[in-house]
Write a protein that holds these residues in place. Structure first.
Motif, PDB file in Angstrom:
ATOM      1  N   ASP A  54       7.245   1.485 -11.400  1.00 39.25           N
ATOM      2  CA  ASP A  54       8.275   1.934 -10.586  1.00 39.25           C
ATOM      3  C   ASP A  54       8.402   3.348 -10.567  1.00 39.25           C
ATOM      4  O   ASP A  54       8.090   4.076 -11.684  1.00 39.25           O
ATOM      5  CB  ASP A  54       9.533   1.443 -10.456  1.00 39.25           C
ATOM      6  N   TYR A  55       9.068   4.214  -9.660  1.00 42.58           N
ATOM      7  CA  TYR A  55       9.491   5.548  -9.663  1.00 42.58           C
ATOM      8  C   TYR A  55       8.181   6.584 -10.057  1.00 42.58           C
ATOM      9  O   TYR A  55       8.406   7.473 -11.121  1.00 42.58           O
ATOM     10  CB  TYR A  55      10.617   5.818 -10.586  1.00 42.58           C
ATOM     11  N   LYS A  56       7.226   6.333  -9.540  1.00 41.14           N
ATOM     12  CA  LYS A  56       5.865   7.141  -9.485  1.00 41.14           C
ATOM     13  C   LYS A  56       5.717   7.900  -8.219  1.00 41.14           C
ATOM     14  O   LYS A  56       5.934   7.156  -7.212  1.00 41.14           O
ATOM     15  CB  LYS A  56       4.824   6.152  -9.882  1.00 41.14           C
ATOM     16  N   LEU A  57       5.435   8.919  -8.162  1.00 42.68           N
ATOM     17  CA  LEU A  57       4.862   9.668  -7.088  1.00 42.68           C
ATOM     18  C   LEU A  57       3.477   9.766  -6.631  1.00 42.68           C
ATOM     19  O   LEU A  57       2.692  10.055  -7.617  1.00 42.68           O
ATOM     20  CB  LEU A  57       5.516  11.039  -7.184  1.00 42.68           C
ATOM     21  N   PHE A  58       3.139   9.300  -5.355  1.00 43.84           N
ATOM     22  CA  PHE A  58       1.908   9.281  -4.899  1.00 43.84           C
ATOM     23  C   PHE A  58       1.610  10.117  -3.704  1.00 43.84           C
ATOM     24  O   PHE A  58       2.546  10.518  -3.092  1.00 43.84           O
ATOM     25  CB  PHE A  58       1.382   7.844  -4.309  1.00 43.84           C
ATOM     26  N   PRO A  59       0.474  10.579  -3.634  1.00 41.16           N
ATOM     27  CA  PRO A  59       0.064  11.458  -2.377  1.00 41.16           C
ATOM     28  C   PRO A  59       0.058  10.782  -1.140  1.00 41.16           C
ATOM     29  O   PRO A  59       0.124   9.519  -1.194  1.00 41.16           O
ATOM     30  CB  PRO A  59      -1.408  11.656  -2.684  1.00 41.16           C
ATOM     31  N   PRO A  60       0.303  11.258   0.182  1.00 37.73           N
ATOM     32  CA  PRO A  60       0.397  10.649   1.360  1.00 37.73           C
ATOM     33  C   PRO A  60      -0.665   9.641   1.683  1.00 37.73           C
ATOM     34  O   PRO A  60      -0.415   8.515   2.566  1.00 37.73           O
ATOM     35  CB  PRO A  60       0.333  11.812   2.501  1.00 37.73           C
ATOM     36  N   ASP A  61      -1.876   9.448   1.337  1.00 39.23           N
ATOM     37  CA  ASP A  61      -3.079   8.694   1.589  1.00 39.23           C
ATOM     38  C   ASP A  61      -2.899   7.448   0.646  1.00 39.23           C
ATOM     39  O   ASP A  61      -3.746   6.587   0.995  1.00 39.23           O
ATOM     40  CB  ASP A  61      -4.293   9.225   1.466  1.00 39.23           C
ATOM     41  N   VAL A  62      -2.270   7.403  -0.383  1.00 38.02           N
ATOM     42  CA  VAL A  62      -2.030   6.195  -0.972  1.00 38.02           C
ATOM     43  C   VAL A  62      -1.070   5.247  -0.545  1.00 38.02           C
ATOM     44  O   VAL A  62      -0.070   5.512  -0.108  1.00 38.02           O
ATOM     45  CB  VAL A  62      -1.568   6.612  -2.612  1.00 38.02           C
ATOM     46  N   THR A  63      -1.509   3.725  -0.517  1.00 36.50           N
ATOM     47  CA  THR A  63      -0.597   2.854   0.286  1.00 36.50           C
ATOM     48  C   THR A  63      -0.439   1.956  -1.153  1.00 36.50           C
ATOM     49  O   THR A  63      -0.884   1.918  -2.181  1.00 36.50           O
ATOM     50  CB  THR A  63      -1.267   2.180   1.062  1.00 36.50           C
ATOM     51  N   ALA A  64       0.838   1.116  -0.668  1.00 37.68           N
ATOM     52  CA  ALA A  64       0.947  -0.032  -1.690  1.00 37.68           C
ATOM     53  C   ALA A  64       0.181  -0.878  -2.138  1.00 37.68           C
ATOM     54  O   ALA A  64      -0.267  -0.966  -3.088  1.00 37.68           O
ATOM     55  CB  ALA A  64       2.253  -0.990  -0.922  1.00 37.68           C
ATOM     56  N   GLU A  65      -1.097  -1.045  -1.255  1.00 38.70           N
ATOM     57  CA  GLU A  65      -2.444  -1.752  -1.796  1.00 38.70           C
ATOM     58  C   GLU A  65      -3.221  -1.120  -2.658  1.00 38.70           C
ATOM     59  O   GLU A  65      -3.726  -1.595  -3.568  1.00 38.70           O
ATOM     60  CB  GLU A  65      -2.926  -2.048  -0.431  1.00 38.70           C
ATOM     61  N   THR A  66      -3.368   0.187  -2.437  1.00 41.85           N
ATOM     62  CA  THR A  66      -4.313   1.034  -3.076  1.00 41.85           C
ATOM     63  C   THR A  66      -3.766   1.820  -4.562  1.00 41.85           C
ATOM     64  O   THR A  66      -4.454   2.269  -5.276  1.00 41.85           O
ATOM     65  CB  THR A  66      -5.049   2.202  -2.372  1.00 41.85           C
ATOM     66  N   ALA A  67      -2.277   1.958  -4.576  1.00 43.70           N
ATOM     67  CA  ALA A  67      -1.680   2.568  -5.596  1.00 43.70           C
ATOM     68  C   ALA A  67      -2.219   2.138  -6.916  1.00 43.70           C
ATOM     69  O   ALA A  67      -1.935   0.858  -7.303  1.00 43.70           O
ATOM     70  CB  ALA A  67      -0.231   2.669  -5.471  1.00 43.70           C
ATOM     71  N   ASN A  68      -2.413   2.829  -7.752  1.00 41.25           N
ATOM     72  CA  ASN A  68      -2.684   2.660  -9.483  1.00 41.25           C
ATOM     73  C   ASN A  68      -1.337   3.110 -10.070  1.00 41.25           C
ATOM     74  O   ASN A  68      -1.632   4.631 -10.171  1.00 41.25           O
ATOM     75  CB  ASN A  68      -3.980   3.110  -9.648  1.00 41.25           C
ATOM     76  N   PRO A  69      -0.573   2.488 -10.551  1.00 40.92           N
ATOM     77  CA  PRO A  69       0.430   3.104 -11.150  1.00 40.92           C
ATOM     78  C   PRO A  69       0.266   3.967 -12.195  1.00 40.92           C
ATOM     79  O   PRO A  69       0.944   5.001 -12.556  1.00 40.92           O
ATOM     80  CB  PRO A  69       1.396   2.019 -11.629  1.00 40.92           C
ATOM     81  N   ALA A  70      -0.856   3.891 -12.986  1.00 35.69           N
ATOM     82  CA  ALA A  70      -1.267   4.573 -14.160  1.00 35.69           C
ATOM     83  C   ALA A  70      -1.589   5.931 -13.565  1.00 35.69           C
ATOM     84  O   ALA A  70      -1.470   7.072 -14.328  1.00 35.69           O
ATOM     85  CB  ALA A  70      -2.446   3.936 -14.816  1.00 35.69           C
ATOM     86  N   LYS A  71      -1.775   6.310 -12.267  1.00 34.01           N
ATOM     87  CA  LYS A  71      -2.387   7.609 -11.704  1.00 34.01           C
ATOM     88  C   LYS A  71      -1.128   8.303 -11.056  1.00 34.01           C
ATOM     89  O   LYS A  71      -1.353   9.443 -10.966  1.00 34.01           O
ATOM     90  CB  LYS A  71      -3.530   7.511 -10.808  1.00 34.01           C
ATOM     91  N   GLY A  72      -0.102   7.623 -10.892  1.00 33.48           N
ATOM     92  CA  GLY A  72       1.238   8.084 -10.116  1.00 33.48           C
ATOM     93  C   GLY A  72       1.791   9.172 -11.143  1.00 33.48           C
ATOM     94  O   GLY A  72       1.872   9.127 -12.336  1.00 33.48           O
ATOM     95  N   HIS A  73       2.608  10.182 -10.636  1.00 36.45           N
ATOM     96  CA  HIS A  73       3.426  10.894 -11.475  1.00 36.45           C
ATOM     97  C   HIS A  73       4.660  10.094 -11.792  1.00 36.45           C
ATOM     98  O   HIS A  73       5.532   9.916 -10.995  1.00 36.45           O
ATOM     99  CB  HIS A  73       3.547  12.376 -10.570  1.00 36.45           C
TER     100      HIS A  73
END
Ligand SMILES: Nc1nc2c(c(=O)[nH]1)N[C@H]1C(S)=C(S)[C@@H](COP(=O)(O)O)O[C@H]1N2
Ligand SMILES: [Mo]
Length: 363
Positions: A224-243
């Motif tokens: 949780d509480y990870k920041l992703f770019p606009p093109d990432v969705t709930a389906e494609t998000a890899n939490p390890a890559k979020g800020h």
């Protein structure tokens, strides 16, 4: 003390279980120090009921001689410290991002923020008493993990902060807010206060502190509480890559007049807050015409409170018609806010910090 039900009735409630609520912005702007019963509440599980007399805090982990502290031990063994600091949810102003495209989470307006005098003991003092050497390890990869007494999806709430922030003088284990014991919904009997960081890193209802060589593996920290770019969705998000959201960005909001207010043409006072994580606010611009022309607001900031918000105020002469009031702030690094919410849109709706716009009707 008022009852939780009475306090709930004062706020705009986004959910009762878990309990999430924010104050109306005009009331938020009324006092530099937010009264505890007007302070937003963000909780992920049911509020735990804790008997202060039986409460214990354990400290353990790498380089640590374990401690087991009662509330009386905490007060007796360490010097008391008070820090005036703003707490803000990473989801503050999410409603503005939701206008671009759907996002998950409660539609917070600009009220998931508040400022208080937090009193407690320095986390650094407690860690030093447990044997974490003063000044040591500051640049190493050590983390201070917290575990709380509330339960979120079957696990205790847990997050971590880097050791360097944990031993910084502003970081507290707080037992009081504005001179009174913490209210149950704000973490009674003891919570962490990590000024400048997103609220999620300031765990309430503390139970355990662990010094370790990796961030907390609790889903609250890892997913949780990870920041992703606009093109990432709930389906494609890899939490390890979020800020991992820690320091909060520059932000500002108009608190008065309220959105949709009907005003008389002529001089109108516009008020709000601005905040820049761990930087200072140096200028606040306000527009009465949707951002075509700007005027500089007067700033109000308390000396010696680098982690507290700046209040601002300006009188604008508003002609009749539908008017878009806009605010943007500047920080001590000369940075300003993005103009539009789509520039930083993310599917979780975090760090919504574009120019705040409030449409009013002037007759
Ligand atoms: N134990 C625990 N601590 C917590 C939370 C929680 O749900 N459980 N929510 C966090 C979040 S996301 C925020 S923004 C702040 C809110 O603090 P407040 O409710 O006192 O305003 O607490 C943080 N600490
Ligand atoms: Mo939050």
């Amino acid at each position: 003390m008022s009852s939780l039900t009475e306090r709930m009735a004062r706020l705009i409630v986004h959910g009762e279980r878990p309990y999430n609520a924010e104050p109306p912005l005009t009331r938020l702007r009324a006092r530099y120090r937010t009264p505890a019963e007007d302070f937003y509440v963000r909780s992920h599980g049911d509020l735990p009921e804790i008997d202060a007399a039986a409460w214990r805090l354990s400290v353990d982990g790498a380089h640590v001689g374990p401690l087991d502290l009662s509330l009386a031990d905490l007060r007796a063994r360490f010097p008391e410290a008070t820090v005036t600091a703003t707490m803000q949810c990473a989801g503050n102003r999410r409603a503005d991002m939701r206008a671009v495209a759907p996002v998950s989470g409660d539609p917070w307006d600009g009220g998931a923020i508040g400022t208080a005098d937090w009193t407690g003991v320095r986390l650094g003092d407690v860690l030093r008493a447990a044997g974490v050497a003063p000044g040591a390890n500051l640049h190493s990869d050590l983390h201070v993990a917290f575990e709380s007494q509330d339960v979120v999806e079957g696990r205790p709430y847990g997050v971590s902060i880097p050791l360097a922030k944990a031993v910084a003088g502003e970081t507290l284990l707080a037992f009081a807010m504005n001179g009174a014991s913490l209210l149950p919904e704000h973490g009674f009997p003891v919570r962490a206060v990590v000024p400048g960081f997103a609220g999620v890193r300031s765990p309430k209802w503390l139970k355990r502190i662990t010094v370790q060589d990796h961030p907390s593996t609790n889903p609250m920290q890892a997913d949780d509480y990870k920041l992703f770019p606009p093109d990432v969705t709930a389906e494609t998000a890899n939490p390890a890559k979020g800020h991992t959201i820690e320091t909060m960005p520059l932000n500002a909001a108009i608190c008065e007049p309220a959105r949709g207010a009907r005003l008389k043409a002529g001089e109108t006072t516009i008020r709000g807050y601005a905040i820049a994580g761990d930087r200072a606010i140096v200028r606040v611009d306000v527009s009465g015409d949707g951002g075509r022309s700007w005027h500089q607001a007067t700033l109000e900031h308390e000396a010696g409170a680098p982690f507290a918000w700046t209040f601002w105020e300006i009188v604008l002469d508003l002609p009749s018609g539908e008017r878009d009031l806009v605010v943007r702030a500047w920080d001590s690094a000369g940075q300003t806010q993005p103009a539009r919410p789509d520039e930083t849109w993310n599917f979780k709706g975090y760090l919504s910090a574009s120019w705040h716009r409030v449409r009013v009707e002037v007759a």
